[in-house]
Enzyme design. Structure first.
Site, PDB file in Angstrom:
ATOM      1  N   TYR A   1       0.857  -1.274   0.130  1.00 16.46           N
ATOM      2  CA  TYR A   1      -0.234  -0.011  -0.148  1.00 16.46           C
ATOM      3  C   TYR A   1       0.837   1.234  -0.012  1.00 16.46           C
ATOM      4  O   TYR A   1       1.470   1.493   1.133  1.00 16.46           O
ATOM      5  CB  TYR A   1      -0.959  -0.049   1.175  1.00 16.46           C
ATOM      6  CG  TYR A   1      -1.829  -1.011   1.356  1.00 16.46           C
ATOM      7  CD1 TYR A   1      -2.136  -1.892   0.078  1.00 16.46           C
ATOM      8  CD2 TYR A   1      -2.546  -1.387   2.293  1.00 16.46           C
ATOM      9  CE1 TYR A   1      -3.037  -2.894   0.129  1.00 16.46           C
ATOM     10  CE2 TYR A   1      -3.542  -2.520   2.341  1.00 16.46           C
ATOM     11  CZ  TYR A   1      -3.756  -3.308   1.287  1.00 16.46           C
ATOM     12  OH  TYR A   1      -4.852  -4.323   1.427  1.00 16.46           O
TER      13      TYR A   1
ATOM     14  N   ILE B   1     -13.119  -5.731   7.341  1.00 19.84           N
ATOM     15  CA  ILE B   1     -12.368  -4.575   7.121  1.00 19.84           C
ATOM     16  C   ILE B   1     -12.396  -3.532   6.532  1.00 19.84           C
ATOM     17  O   ILE B   1     -12.514  -3.875   5.242  1.00 19.84           O
ATOM     18  CB  ILE B   1     -10.727  -5.127   7.102  1.00 19.84           C
ATOM     19  CG1 ILE B   1     -10.480  -6.085   5.887  1.00 19.84           C
ATOM     20  CG2 ILE B   1     -10.197  -5.776   8.438  1.00 19.84           C
ATOM     21  CD1 ILE B   1      -8.887  -6.155   5.478  1.00 19.84           C
TER      22      ILE B   1
ATOM     23  N   LYS C   1     -12.540   0.609   5.117  1.00 17.37           N
ATOM     24  CA  LYS C   1     -11.604   1.647   5.219  1.00 17.37           C
ATOM     25  C   LYS C   1     -12.468   2.860   5.303  1.00 17.37           C
ATOM     26  O   LYS C   1     -13.354   3.021   4.487  1.00 17.37           O
ATOM     27  CB  LYS C   1     -10.773   1.747   3.814  1.00 17.37           C
ATOM     28  CG  LYS C   1      -9.826   2.747   3.864  1.00 17.37           C
ATOM     29  CD  LYS C   1     -10.050   3.847   2.773  1.00 17.37           C
ATOM     30  CE  LYS C   1      -9.451   5.137   2.710  1.00 17.37           C
ATOM     31  NZ  LYS C   1      -9.832   6.119   2.139  1.00 17.37           N
TER      32      LYS C   1
HETATM   33  P1  NAP Z   1     -13.910  -0.675   1.214  1.00 14.59           P
HETATM   34  O1  NAP Z   1     -13.674  -0.572   2.826  1.00 14.59           O
HETATM   35  O2  NAP Z   1     -15.066  -1.677   0.833  1.00 14.59           O
HETATM   36  O3  NAP Z   1     -14.662   0.886   0.807  1.00 14.59           O
HETATM   37  C1  NAP Z   1     -14.027   2.139   1.048  1.00 14.59           C
HETATM   38  C2  NAP Z   1     -14.627   3.184   0.658  1.00 14.59           C
HETATM   39  O4  NAP Z   1     -15.843   3.333   1.580  1.00 14.59           O
HETATM   40  C3  NAP Z   1     -14.186   4.576   0.830  1.00 14.59           C
HETATM   41  O5  NAP Z   1     -13.930   5.302  -0.302  1.00 14.59           O
HETATM   42  C4  NAP Z   1     -14.738   5.128   2.158  1.00 14.59           C
HETATM   43  O6  NAP Z   1     -14.729   6.426   2.009  1.00 14.59           O
HETATM   44  C5  NAP Z   1     -16.066   4.629   1.858  1.00 14.59           C
HETATM   45  N1  NAP Z   1     -16.808   4.701   3.284  1.00 14.59           N
HETATM   46  C6  NAP Z   1     -16.476   3.984   4.524  1.00 14.59           C
HETATM   47  N2  NAP Z   1     -17.245   4.097   5.386  1.00 14.59           N
HETATM   48  C7  NAP Z   1     -18.190   4.967   5.142  1.00 14.59           C
HETATM   49  C8  NAP Z   1     -19.506   5.250   5.535  1.00 14.59           C
HETATM   50  N3  NAP Z   1     -19.829   4.967   6.845  1.00 14.59           N
HETATM   51  N4  NAP Z   1     -20.218   6.183   4.617  1.00 14.59           N
HETATM   52  C9  NAP Z   1     -19.979   6.547   3.302  1.00 14.59           C
HETATM   53  N5  NAP Z   1     -18.760   6.039   2.805  1.00 14.59           N
HETATM   54  C10 NAP Z   1     -17.847   5.076   3.424  1.00 14.59           C
HETATM   55  O7  NAP Z   1     -12.769  -0.770   0.443  1.00 14.59           O
HETATM   56  P2  NAP Z   1     -11.208  -1.030   0.460  1.00 14.59           P
HETATM   57  O8  NAP Z   1     -10.472   0.049   1.153  1.00 14.59           O
HETATM   58  O9  NAP Z   1     -10.897  -1.536  -0.761  1.00 14.59           O
HETATM   59  O10 NAP Z   1     -11.390  -2.208   1.522  1.00 14.59           O
HETATM   60  C11 NAP Z   1     -10.919  -2.397   2.908  1.00 14.59           C
HETATM   61  C12 NAP Z   1      -9.616  -2.666   3.141  1.00 14.59           C
HETATM   62  O11 NAP Z   1      -9.214  -4.167   2.865  1.00 14.59           O
HETATM   63  C13 NAP Z   1      -8.596  -1.957   2.573  1.00 14.59           C
HETATM   64  O12 NAP Z   1      -8.470  -0.667   2.797  1.00 14.59           O
HETATM   65  C14 NAP Z   1      -7.315  -2.943   2.852  1.00 14.59           C
HETATM   66  O13 NAP Z   1      -6.926  -2.816   3.921  1.00 14.59           O
HETATM   67  C15 NAP Z   1      -7.925  -4.105   2.606  1.00 14.59           C
HETATM   68  N6  NAP Z   1      -7.878  -4.979   1.216  1.00 14.59           N
HETATM   69  C16 NAP Z   1      -7.072  -6.168   1.009  1.00 14.59           C
HETATM   70  C17 NAP Z   1      -7.131  -6.679  -0.261  1.00 14.59           C
HETATM   71  C18 NAP Z   1      -6.344  -7.923  -0.322  1.00 14.59           C
HETATM   72  O14 NAP Z   1      -5.900  -8.176  -1.643  1.00 14.59           O
HETATM   73  N7  NAP Z   1      -6.133  -8.564   0.644  1.00 14.59           N
HETATM   74  C19 NAP Z   1      -7.637  -6.045  -1.312  1.00 14.59           C
HETATM   75  C20 NAP Z   1      -8.283  -4.660  -1.228  1.00 14.59           C
HETATM   76  C21 NAP Z   1      -8.510  -4.212   0.113  1.00 14.59           C
HETATM   77  P3  NAP Z   1     -13.614   7.318   3.055  1.00 14.59           P
HETATM   78  O15 NAP Z   1     -12.389   7.119   2.570  1.00 14.59           O
HETATM   79  O16 NAP Z   1     -14.120   8.855   2.383  1.00 14.59           O
HETATM   80  O17 NAP Z   1     -14.069   7.197   4.422  1.00 14.59           O
END
Ligand code: NAP
Length: 273
Positions: free
Chosen positions: A54, A229, A231
């Site tokens: 990241y 998890i 974000k």
């Molecule tokens: P996610 O958590 O599904 O979505 C993040 C998005 O949702 C951001 O734009 C965030 O906006 C928004 N959001 C969060 N809470 C909200 C709320 N209460 N109201 C409105 N919008 C909201 O996506 P992700 O970051 O891809 O996945 C989460 C975590 O999983 C990653 O950060 C990473 O640590 C992990 N990950 C792992 C892999 C892997 O290959 N192992 C792949 C992808 C992700 P704001 O930022 O403006 O709050």
């Protein structure tokens, strides 16, 4: 009651943790991101997930700053790139992550996705890191059922893409993990925001008196075998998300979500973001 998930090591964690992909990318967002992570800890979201990939280490550096003075409040997870997952490579990558995070150990270290290095070699590297105290436990990510069966020993978790728009793992992978008492870790639990943009989600959430994010997260963690998890880059979003820990979706809501987002009827390859 706050939903929790049990890990094979005996540890029990709240079923919602904090993701950090893209945190640290934009210096103008840094203070908000650090404040959000700290507010998340205060709200009980104790697992923090990062990765050497990241921002090429920027996320780990930001997490290190956010957690300074609070290491004991956190269950810290990072990931090694498949290209670093040789027995020696995994050690070097882990110590570089520990330096960036400003800590002497990870609670969990994951192989980010399967690559060319034989998995036995990577697991031997993880075992050595457990033995010397650099990591407490190891697991995998983006591993489908065949890859799970090929592991030499059981992982602490499999971190996978799972949300209302990506229900494929419910057919075989999630049941297999539950049978083996291995919790799944659901990444992108709101599909990077796409779940929240779905008009029907907004409607069902409104009828329940919660936000779309709370509904979507409560659904992901409903079984007690999945830790999501999520974000969130602001205190407002993290405080909202934390409400999902205490929301029980009744059978009528679950049936309505099944109608809108049908469960899988056949095996489908694990999707990856
Ligand atoms: P996610 O958590 O599904 O979505 C993040 C998005 O949702 C951001 O734009 C965030 O906006 C928004 N959001 C969060 N809470 C909200 C709320 N209460 N109201 C409105 N919008 C909201 O996506 P992700 O970051 O891809 O996945 C989460 C975590 O999983 C990653 O950060 C990473 O640590 C992990 N990950 C792992 C892999 C892997 O290959 N192992 C792949 C992808 C992700 P704001 O930022 O403006 O709050």
């Amino acid at each position: 009651m706050t939903r929790t998930v049990d890990f094979p090591s005996g540890i029990t964690l709240p079923a919602l943790g904090q993701g950090t992909w893209h945190m640290g990318d934009d210096p103008a967002r840094r203070d908000d991101e650090i404040a959000a992570l700290r507010a998340g800890l205060d709200a009980g979201l104790t697992l923090v997930d990062t990765a050497e990939m990241y921002g090429s280490g920027a996320s780990e550096r930001l997490v290190g700053d956010a957690l300074r003075g609070r290491r004991d409040d956190v269950f810290l997870v990072s990931k090694v790139l498949p290209s670093h997952a040789t027995a020696d490579g995994v050690r070097a990558a882990c110590h570089a992550s520990l330096d960036r995070l400003g800590t002497d150990h990870l609670d969990l270290y994951l192989l980010h996705w399967p690559g060319d290095v034989p998995i036995e070699e990577t697991v031997a590297g993880f075992d050595r890191l457990v033995a010397d105290g650099s990591i407490r436990d190891w697991g995998v990510s983006n591993v489908d059922l065949d890859g799970l069966d090929a592991l030499p020993t059981a992982p602490a978790t499999d971190q996978i893409l799972y949300n209302l728009l990506r229900r494929g793992p419910e057919f075989d992978l999630l049941p297999a993990l539950a049978d083996r008492a291995i919790p799944a870790m659901a990444y992108s639990p709101v599909d990077e925001g796409r779940v929240l943009a779905h008009p029907e989600i907004e409607r069902v959430a409104g009828e329940l008196g919660v936000t779309a994010a709370v509904l979507a997260l409560a659904w992901v963690i409903r079984s007690g075998h999945v830790l999501a998890i999520s974000k969130a880059g602001s205190i407002e979003h993290v405080a909202d998300n934390a409400r999902a820990l205490d929301l029980d979706l009744g059978t009528d809501v679950l049936a309505e979500l099944d109608r809108l987002f049908p469960p899988p009827t056949r095996a489908t390859p694990l999707e990856i973001i």
